[in-house]
Design a protein around this motif. Structure first.
Motif, PDB file in Angstrom:
ATOM      1  N   ASN A  41       0.822  -1.217   0.000  1.00 29.14           N
ATOM      2  CA  ASN A  41       0.000   0.000   0.000  1.00 29.14           C
ATOM      3  C   ASN A  41       0.859   1.271   0.000  1.00 29.14           C
ATOM      4  OD1 ASN A  41      -2.415  -1.616   0.335  1.00 29.14           O
ATOM      5  ND2 ASN A  41      -1.815  -1.830   2.462  1.00 29.14           N
ATOM      6  N   PRO A  42       1.820   1.401  -0.918  1.00 27.68           N
ATOM      7  CA  PRO A  42       2.741   2.533  -0.848  1.00 27.68           C
ATOM      8  C   PRO A  42       2.170   3.858  -1.337  1.00 27.68           C
ATOM      9  CG  PRO A  42       3.224   1.262  -2.795  1.00 27.68           C
ATOM     10  CD  PRO A  42       2.144   0.515  -2.040  1.00 27.68           C
ATOM     11  N   GLY A  43       1.164   3.822  -2.201  1.00 27.27           N
ATOM     12  CA  GLY A  43       0.681   5.076  -2.775  1.00 27.27           C
ATOM     13  C   GLY A  43       1.741   5.710  -3.659  1.00 27.27           C
ATOM     14  N   LEU A  44       2.367   4.916  -4.517  1.00 28.95           N
ATOM     15  CA  LEU A  44       3.429   5.414  -5.396  1.00 28.95           C
ATOM     16  C   LEU A  44       2.975   6.591  -6.245  1.00 28.95           C
ATOM     17  CD1 LEU A  44       4.886   2.047  -6.755  1.00 28.95           C
ATOM     18  CD2 LEU A  44       5.829   3.471  -4.944  1.00 28.95           C
ATOM     19  N   HIS A  45       1.712   6.621  -6.584  1.00 27.19           N
ATOM     20  CA  HIS A  45       1.190   7.670  -7.462  1.00 27.19           C
ATOM     21  C   HIS A  45       1.126   9.036  -6.770  1.00 27.19           C
ATOM     22  CE1 HIS A  45      -2.289   6.292  -5.184  1.00 27.19           C
ATOM     23  NE2 HIS A  45      -2.866   7.454  -5.448  1.00 27.19           N
ATOM     24  N   ARG A  46       1.192   9.070  -5.466  1.00 27.47           N
ATOM     25  CA  ARG A  46       1.124  10.339  -4.724  1.00 27.47           C
ATOM     26  C   ARG A  46       2.487  11.031  -4.737  1.00 27.47           C
ATOM     27  NH1 ARG A  46      -3.684  10.305  -2.368  1.00 27.47           N
ATOM     28  NH2 ARG A  46      -4.581   8.351  -1.702  1.00 27.47           N
ATOM     29  N   THR A  47       2.485  12.322  -4.952  1.00 26.88           N
ATOM     30  CA  THR A  47       3.752  13.061  -4.996  1.00 26.88           C
ATOM     31  C   THR A  47       3.978  13.883  -3.733  1.00 26.88           C
ATOM     32  OG1 THR A  47       2.670  14.850  -6.195  1.00 26.88           O
ATOM     33  CG2 THR A  47       3.820  13.182  -7.515  1.00 26.88           C
ATOM     34  N   THR A  48       3.052  13.814  -2.784  1.00 26.36           N
ATOM     35  CA  THR A  48       3.238  14.566  -1.542  1.00 26.36           C
ATOM     36  C   THR A  48       4.362  13.966  -0.715  1.00 26.36           C
ATOM     37  OG1 THR A  48       1.440  13.277  -0.582  1.00 26.36           O
ATOM     38  CG2 THR A  48       0.918  15.487  -1.370  1.00 26.36           C
ATOM     39  N   GLY A  49       4.489  12.654  -0.715  1.00 28.93           N
ATOM     40  CA  GLY A  49       5.618  11.979  -0.104  1.00 28.93           C
ATOM     41  C   GLY A  49       5.753  12.105   1.395  1.00 28.93           C
ATOM     42  N   GLU A  77      -8.982  -0.270  -6.463  1.00 24.92           N
ATOM     43  CA  GLU A  77      -8.839  -0.569  -7.883  1.00 24.92           C
ATOM     44  C   GLU A  77      -8.285   0.639  -8.642  1.00 24.92           C
ATOM     45  OE1 GLU A  77     -11.615  -2.402 -11.457  1.00 24.92           O
ATOM     46  OE2 GLU A  77     -12.585  -1.539  -9.688  1.00 24.92           O
ATOM     47  N   LEU A  78      -8.626   1.832  -8.209  1.00 20.55           N
ATOM     48  CA  LEU A  78      -8.157   3.053  -8.846  1.00 20.55           C
ATOM     49  C   LEU A  78      -6.657   3.273  -8.650  1.00 20.55           C
ATOM     50  CD1 LEU A  78      -8.846   5.745 -10.298  1.00 20.55           C
ATOM     51  CD2 LEU A  78      -9.249   6.711  -8.026  1.00 20.55           C
ATOM     52  N   GLU A  79      -6.145   2.990  -7.461  1.00 18.83           N
ATOM     53  CA  GLU A  79      -4.732   3.242  -7.140  1.00 18.83           C
ATOM     54  C   GLU A  79      -3.767   2.312  -7.870  1.00 18.83           C
ATOM     55  OE1 GLU A  79      -4.061   4.814  -2.701  1.00 18.83           O
ATOM     56  OE2 GLU A  79      -4.859   2.784  -2.837  1.00 18.83           O
ATOM     57  N   SER A  80      -4.128   1.058  -8.022  1.00 19.70           N
ATOM     58  CA  SER A  80      -3.208   0.058  -8.541  1.00 19.70           C
ATOM     59  C   SER A  80      -2.626   0.412  -9.915  1.00 19.70           C
ATOM     60  CB  SER A  80      -3.881  -1.306  -8.562  1.00 19.70           C
ATOM     61  OG  SER A  80      -2.942  -2.334  -8.596  1.00 19.70           O
ATOM     62  N   PRO A  81      -3.432   0.743 -10.931  1.00 22.67           N
ATOM     63  CA  PRO A  81      -2.839   1.109 -12.222  1.00 22.67           C
ATOM     64  C   PRO A  81      -2.056   2.421 -12.163  1.00 22.67           C
ATOM     65  CG  PRO A  81      -5.245   1.175 -12.349  1.00 22.67           C
ATOM     66  CD  PRO A  81      -4.893   0.646 -10.999  1.00 22.67           C
ATOM     67  N   LEU A  82      -2.446   3.340 -11.286  1.00 25.76           N
ATOM     68  CA  LEU A  82      -1.686   4.583 -11.129  1.00 25.76           C
ATOM     69  C   LEU A  82      -0.309   4.302 -10.546  1.00 25.76           C
ATOM     70  CD1 LEU A  82      -4.495   6.911  -9.696  1.00 25.76           C
ATOM     71  CD2 LEU A  82      -3.598   6.869 -12.041  1.00 25.76           C
ATOM     72  N   LEU A  84       1.302   1.428 -10.856  1.00 26.02           N
ATOM     73  CA  LEU A  84       2.030   0.729 -11.915  1.00 26.02           C
ATOM     74  C   LEU A  84       2.610   1.726 -12.912  1.00 26.02           C
ATOM     75  CD1 LEU A  84       2.999  -1.743 -13.481  1.00 26.02           C
ATOM     76  CD2 LEU A  84       0.687  -1.923 -14.461  1.00 26.02           C
ATOM     77  N   ASP A  85       1.810   2.704 -13.309  1.00 21.85           N
ATOM     78  CA  ASP A  85       2.274   3.720 -14.256  1.00 21.85           C
ATOM     79  C   ASP A  85       3.487   4.471 -13.702  1.00 21.85           C
ATOM     80  OD1 ASP A  85       2.003   5.404 -16.676  1.00 21.85           O
ATOM     81  OD2 ASP A  85       1.519   6.958 -15.194  1.00 21.85           O
ATOM     82  N   ARG A  86       3.423   4.877 -12.448  1.00 19.55           N
ATOM     83  CA  ARG A  86       4.544   5.614 -11.846  1.00 19.55           C
ATOM     84  C   ARG A  86       5.788   4.732 -11.743  1.00 19.55           C
ATOM     85  NH1 ARG A  86       5.311   9.638  -7.211  1.00 19.55           N
ATOM     86  NH2 ARG A  86       7.379  10.388  -7.744  1.00 19.55           N
TER      87      ARG A  86
END
Length: 134
Positions: A41-49, A77-82, A84-86
């Motif tokens: 559950n890292p939230g890779l797509h988030r840039t706030t860090g 389901e929304l987070e997973s492809p985001l 992957l993209d990052r």
């Protein structure tokens, strides 16, 4: 571990580095090349860090460099492809998708309240979606 693996004397070794960013661990003298890297559950797509700093680019480069499989889980389901993209954009090399984003059969069945995007998904489940790249 299954019975067959125990009979073959196989082991599962975990290395957990507390209070250390992965990219810092990767540069340390205690680093050992892994067979698998897991991001839960890292939230890779988030840039706030962490602490308001986006440390993911450096961490992603460090994690993708050894070439071992990487398992990433997500709450929704929304987070997973985001995520992957990052991971693909920040990787030091092209990544092969071993498992497309999908429901994780080992994900939590216990609902948690979603305080980040309550209007989109009021309930979330830890490790509910996953994907694997190499």
């Amino acid at each position: 571990m299954c019975r067959a693996c125990r009979l073959k004397c196989r082991v599962v070794a975990f290395d957990f580095q507390s209070r250390t960013m992965y990219h810092d661990y990767r540069r340390s003298s205690s680093y050992q090349r892994p067979n698998l890297v897991c991001f839960f559950n890292p939230g890779l797509h988030r840039t706030t860090g962490y602490a308001g700093i986006d440390s993911w680019p450096e961490t992603i480069r460090a994690a993708t460099e050894p070439g071992c499989p990487i398992l990433v889980t997500a709450y929704t389901e929304l987070e997973s492809p985001l995520d992957l993209d990052r991971l693909q954009r920040e990787s030091v090399r092209p990544l092969n998708i071993v498992q497309e984003p999908a429901v994780n059969p080992f994900g939590s069945k216990r609902p948690d309240r979603n305080f980040i995007s309550d209007e989109t998904a009021p309930m979330i489940f830890k490790n509910y979606y996953h994907f694997i790249v190499q």
